[in-house]
Design a protein around this motif. Structure first.
Motif, mmCIF file in Angstrom:
data_model
loop_
_atom_site.group_PDB
_atom_site.id
_atom_site.type_symbol
_atom_site.label_atom_id
_atom_site.label_comp_id
_atom_site.label_asym_id
_atom_site.label_seq_id
_atom_site.Cartn_x
_atom_site.Cartn_y
_atom_site.Cartn_z
ATOM 1 N N PRO A 53 0.824 -1.207 0.000
ATOM 2 C CA PRO A 53 0.000 0.000 0.000
ATOM 3 C C PRO A 53 0.864 1.265 0.000
ATOM 4 O O PRO A 53 2.085 1.186 0.081
ATOM 5 N N CYS A 54 0.225 2.413 -0.067
ATOM 6 C CA CYS A 54 0.903 3.704 -0.060
ATOM 7 C C CYS A 54 1.560 3.936 1.309
ATOM 8 O O CYS A 54 0.870 3.956 2.330
ATOM 9 N N GLN A 55 2.893 4.123 1.327
ATOM 10 C CA GLN A 55 3.579 4.297 2.610
ATOM 11 C C GLN A 55 3.403 5.705 3.177
ATOM 12 O O GLN A 55 3.278 5.874 4.392
ATOM 13 N N HIS A 56 3.400 6.734 2.320
ATOM 14 C CA HIS A 56 3.106 8.083 2.803
ATOM 15 C C HIS A 56 1.765 8.087 3.527
ATOM 16 O O HIS A 56 1.614 8.724 4.576
ATOM 17 N N CYS A 57 0.796 7.377 2.963
ATOM 18 C CA CYS A 57 -0.544 7.335 3.551
ATOM 19 C C CYS A 57 -0.535 6.576 4.873
ATOM 20 O O CYS A 57 -1.157 7.006 5.856
ATOM 21 N N THR A 58 0.164 5.455 4.909
ATOM 22 C CA THR A 58 0.245 4.665 6.136
ATOM 23 C C THR A 58 0.912 5.462 7.250
ATOM 24 O O THR A 58 0.390 5.563 8.366
ATOM 25 N N SER A 59 2.055 6.053 6.951
ATOM 26 C CA SER A 59 2.786 6.824 7.956
ATOM 27 C C SER A 59 2.002 8.058 8.388
ATOM 28 O O SER A 59 1.920 8.373 9.585
ATOM 29 N N GLY A 60 1.415 8.759 7.413
ATOM 30 C CA GLY A 60 0.676 9.972 7.729
ATOM 31 C C GLY A 60 -0.542 9.718 8.595
ATOM 32 O O GLY A 60 -0.815 10.459 9.543
ATOM 33 N N SER A 61 -1.276 8.676 8.287
ATOM 34 C CA SER A 61 -2.464 8.347 9.065
ATOM 35 C C SER A 61 -2.094 7.907 10.477
ATOM 36 O O SER A 61 -2.757 8.269 11.455
#
Length: 390
Positions: A286-294
């Motif tokens: 999955p999108c890592q920016h999205c995982t980390s940001g969330s």
């Protein structure tokens, strides 16, 4: 190891160890929260500031031994005005013990920062490197998380099948919106560039400026930064475990495969297309920016509360931008990966959900208050907007 050779994953692990040691040290002078690793006595006569400074120095001496003299000089200058030498020495003792405890817990965590990677067969859907650059953290997926029980505690489902309407629509959207020559507003182009290399560094920047603007006491600040970096590290381990397990190709590779190993009802073979920003060197889903940001958003909300307050992000290439809330920043960060042409919308959504689960778990289980009085979240009363970008 030297600082110049650190990978992003190595820096994130070090930052997490650093902030956990600083928190455990501060907490050992007050006894407000459950510690991460320190099991010594609480000493309320010890200087919290000295404890935190010594914990930071001890961790960095272990991780960056070449910089010992420079770091010692900085700490000496920082504590030069202390008048109570007994309190100072007690704080330094606690700080050293807290650092040793955290370093011991993480000494055998399986962290491997080597970059060796052999991609799968060049078949439809299988990730293939998109440039000659080195791969990003192919072994970090096996590191023991800081708080999660395992990298797969919140396992995401497989990506959609290539022949599914969901995948086909997702690829078409990326090609239409995220190509280097795709129509886009100046604002969208700036958003893609602003967040291209942000990730965990952006959230640490926002956390530090928010702590100053909200006037968090030292113990609360160390706890917030520890929780944040635990969530970011565990998000990295979980996200990359899924990435390298599913090994889904990037949109760039899917387009190059048109008419060869893959067909799409709305995209012609031979299409010349390049993503707006370079694709990161790791599998897509999955999108890592999205995982980390969330994950970061969930942790910071647990500390500051859900009421919006202004923030400012100072990005690379002299690009900066103001936001009305952390939520707004997180949502734009996620969308930037689609605008940049490096992620499908489904990957963004799955990454957002994975990050939420990780952040919620970390905030609900780690470094918990020992009494109800310490449990109330901060709401930034007396917020100082002049401190946002400092």
């Amino acid at each position: 190891m030297t600082e110049a050779k650190w990978t992003g994953a190595e820096r994130q692990r070090a930052l997490t160890i650093l902030h956990l040691a600083m928190f455990d040290a501060a907490n050992a002078t007050q006894g407000v929260y459950t510690p991460y690793a320190y099991d010594g006595a609480i000493d309320t006569t010890a200087s919290t500031e000295a404890a935190v400074a010594q914990a930071a120095l001890s961790v960095m001496e272990a991780l960056l031994p070449a910089h010992v003299k420079e770091l010692e000089a900085q700490m000496a200058a920082h504590l030069a005005s202390a008048s109570d030498q007994a309190s100072l020495q007690a704080g330094r003792r606690i700080g050293a013990e807290a650092a040793a405890a955290v370093l011991a817990v993480r000494a055998e965590d399986g962290a491997d920062f080597s970059l060796d990677y052999t991609p799968g067969a060049p078949e439809a859907g299988i990730y293939q490197p998109t440039s000659e650059r080195a791969m990003v953290a192919p072994k970090i997926k096996d590191m023991t998380p800081f708080v999660l029980s395992s990298a797969t505690q919140f396992r995401v489902p497989p990506p959609p099948a290539l022949e599914s309407a969901q995948y086909q629509q997702g690829l078409l959207e990326v090609v239409t919106r995220g190509g280097k020559d795709s129509p886009a507003s100046a604002e969208d182009i700036e958003i893609a560039k602003l967040h291209a290399g942000s990730g965990s560094g952006a959230w640490n920047q926002l956390a530090r400026s928010s702590a100053r603007a909200c006037a968090l006491p030292l113990l609360e600040e160390t706890r917030m930064l520890a929780l944040l970096n635990v969530a970011l590290s565990d998000a990295l381990v979980a996200g990359f475990n899924a990435k390298y397990s599913y090994a889904l190709w990037r949109p760039q590779t899917a387009v190059e495969a048109l008419g060869k190993t893959y067909s799409h009802p709305d995209l012609e073979p031979g299409l010349v297309w390049e993503s707006r920003i370079p694709a990161p060197m790791h599998p897509e889903y999955p999108c890592q920016h999205c995982t980390s940001g969330s994950a970061a958003l969930e942790v910071m909300t647990s500390v500051f509360g859900s009421a919006p307050f202004p923030i400012r992000f100072e990005g690379a290439a002299n690009i900066s931008k103001s936001y009305d809330s952390l939520q707004q920043f997180a949502e734009e960060e996620s969308e930037s990966r689609l605008i940049g042409g490096v992620h499908y919308r489904r990957s963004n959504a799955v990454g957002d959900m994975l990050g939420y689960q990780i952040g919620h778990h970390v905030a609900a289980t780690a470094l918990q208050p020992l009494s109800a009085e310490a449990a109330a979240p901060r709401t930034c009363a007396g917020f100082d907007s002049t401190m946002v970008s400092q």
